[in-house]
Scaffold this active site. Structure first.
Site, mmCIF file in Angstrom:
data_model
loop_
_atom_site.group_PDB
_atom_site.id
_atom_site.type_symbol
_atom_site.label_atom_id
_atom_site.label_comp_id
_atom_site.label_asym_id
_atom_site.label_seq_id
_atom_site.Cartn_x
_atom_site.Cartn_y
_atom_site.Cartn_z
ATOM 1 N N LYS A 261 -1.917 -3.175 -1.540
ATOM 2 C CA LYS A 261 -2.611 -3.326 -2.831
ATOM 3 C C LYS A 261 -2.515 -5.312 -2.476
ATOM 4 O O LYS A 261 -3.528 -5.140 -3.292
ATOM 5 C CB LYS A 261 -1.568 -3.005 -3.682
ATOM 6 C CG LYS A 261 -1.711 -1.446 -4.506
ATOM 7 C CD LYS A 261 -1.058 -1.558 -5.495
ATOM 8 C CE LYS A 261 -0.515 0.366 -5.362
ATOM 9 N NZ LYS A 261 0.062 1.205 -5.343
ATOM 10 N N SER B 107 2.008 1.242 -0.468
ATOM 11 C CA SER B 107 1.694 0.335 -1.277
ATOM 12 C C SER B 107 1.607 -1.177 -1.372
ATOM 13 O O SER B 107 1.182 -1.928 -1.949
ATOM 14 C CB SER B 107 1.761 0.913 -2.913
ATOM 15 O OG SER B 107 1.639 2.021 -3.474
ATOM 16 N N SER C 77 2.641 -0.557 -10.094
ATOM 17 C CA SER C 77 2.560 0.079 -8.614
ATOM 18 C C SER C 77 1.301 0.828 -8.826
ATOM 19 O O SER C 77 1.060 1.773 -8.060
ATOM 20 C CB SER C 77 3.463 0.128 -7.536
ATOM 21 O OG SER C 77 2.922 0.150 -6.366
#
Length: 387
Positions: free
Chosen positions: A62, A59, A119
């Site tokens: 992102k 993640s 997230s």
């Protein structure tokens, strides 16, 4: 004018608190895939381990999604106040979730918070569709932006970092050194990101939603205000963390990256150790200030005689508590008037622990006029017969 070298003494006084723990050196390399500690402004790396291997980034992806969205906002193609209608594809995105529903409408600002604080993979997909039209088009934009920024290790297949399968090709990848470059670019151009990532929980009253942030360091180490967590089986536990260091004349920002930790405790402890190491063992110093003369030089055929010498640029450096800094000015073989403000007359060399780390042009800070014949004769006679 003969070639002259002048060594200038530079004393750096580092004020340390009496209860501060000083680490001579650290080693966080065990049971992780890589680590880095660096400074935002200067880009200096203070600690590194395996920073050039292409790694699954989970993640941490992102951050690139955020960057492309903010560029679209800046270009006025979209607005953070936009209402985004959630597609079935976005709502069904697997993995960590904000819980968005197909057909509902949410502001882009809310989706950004859901993506960064908790997230949400679903939020990342919805943002990608809003910015790029389709996820596939947005992924192309991600890879193009990586190439534009010189992130040569980067490879994206989706906007959130969830692996498609266990194969290498089913992961988003980037090296730690390139993640560092990306983070520096984002924080330099969009520092308001920190207003989001410093939040310890996400509360959306109209959705009756309340959830703690995924970043564990926010409640462990005072001052931490970002940035992004990540986890997949392939990537391990990852964390990009950052905090400002202020007070005692200091104003800089540390960035720490831990990739591939095996446990949550290791991710927390190693990130904390990196940041504390930076705070306790380094300070940012303005070693050369272009607004202040660094020396005076005598130019025999000039009207004024002695002329102030300036650095062409500032130089800020992260300096270790035990580092020895030396500045040396070397003048050109020939320096004669007339000169124009900004003309180079030599080189300023900066040494840290006897190793040259930077060269900066030495320039005149004003127009230097040539002396008339009478002044030159007077100086000639003075040189022969003395005062």
């Amino acid at each position: 004018m003969r070639r002259i070298r002048k060594i200038l003494s530079l004393c750096l006084i580092v004020i340390m608190l009496s209860n501060t723990v000083i680490f001579g050196e650290i080693n966080v390399n065990n049971n992780i895939k890589g680590a880095l500690l660096g400074d935002l402004e200067t880009g200096e790396i203070l600690y590194e381990y395996n920073i050039d291997e292409q790694l699954a980034m989970a993640s941490i992806t992102k951050l690139m999604t955020y960057l492309l969205m903010m560029e679209a906002v800046e270009e006025e193609k979209i607005s953070l106040n936009d209402d985004v209608v959630i597609s079935g594809h976005a709502a069904s995105t697997e993995g960590s979730s904000f819980g968005i529903l197909s057909g509902e409408t949410l502001s882009l600002d809310t989706l950004v918070k859901g993506m960064l604080i908790v997230s949400g993979n679903d939020c990342a997909t919805a943002i990608a569709e809003h910015v790029g039209g389709t996820v596939d088009n947005f992924v192309n934009m991600m890879n193009e932006k990586a190439s534009e920024l010189g992130l040569l290790s980067a490879s994206f297949i989706n906007p959130h970092g969830l692996p498609i399968n266990d194969a290498e090709t089913g992961q988003n990848h980037m090296s730690i050194s390139d993640i560092y470059k990306l983070v520096r670019h984002i924080l330099t151009n969009y520092p308001k990101l920190l207003e989001i990532t410093k939040q310890q929980e996400l509360i959306i009253e109209e959705r009756n939603y309340q959830k703690e942030a995924t970043n564990p360091l926010l409640t462990v180490l005072e001052g931490v205000d970002g940035l992004k967590t990540g986890y997949t089986d392939k990537a391990g536990l990852c964390l990009v963390s950052t905090l400002p260091v202020t007070g005692n004349g200091q104003d800089y920002r540390l960035i720490a990256i831990i990739m591939g930790a095996q446990t949550h405790e290791e991710r927390i402890n190693k990130s904390t150790e990196l940041l504390k190491y930076g705070m306790n063992n380094y300070s940012q110093q303005k070693l050369v200030d272009m607004s202040q003369p660094i020396d005076k030089v005598y130019i025999s055929n000039s009207k004024k005689g002695k002329i102030d010498v300036f650095p062409a640029t500032d130089l800020n450096k992260m300096v270790g508590n035990e580092d020895i800094v030396k500045i040396e000015v070397t003048y050109n073989d020939t320096v004669n008037a007339p000169l124009i403000k900004g003309d180079k007359i030599g080189t300023i060399s900066v040494y840290i622990n006897e190793e040259e780390t930077k060269q900066i042009d030495a320039v005149v800070g004003e127009d230097v006029k040539k002396a008339n014949i009478f002044i030159r004769i007077y100086r000639f006679l003075l040189n022969i017969f003395g005062n």
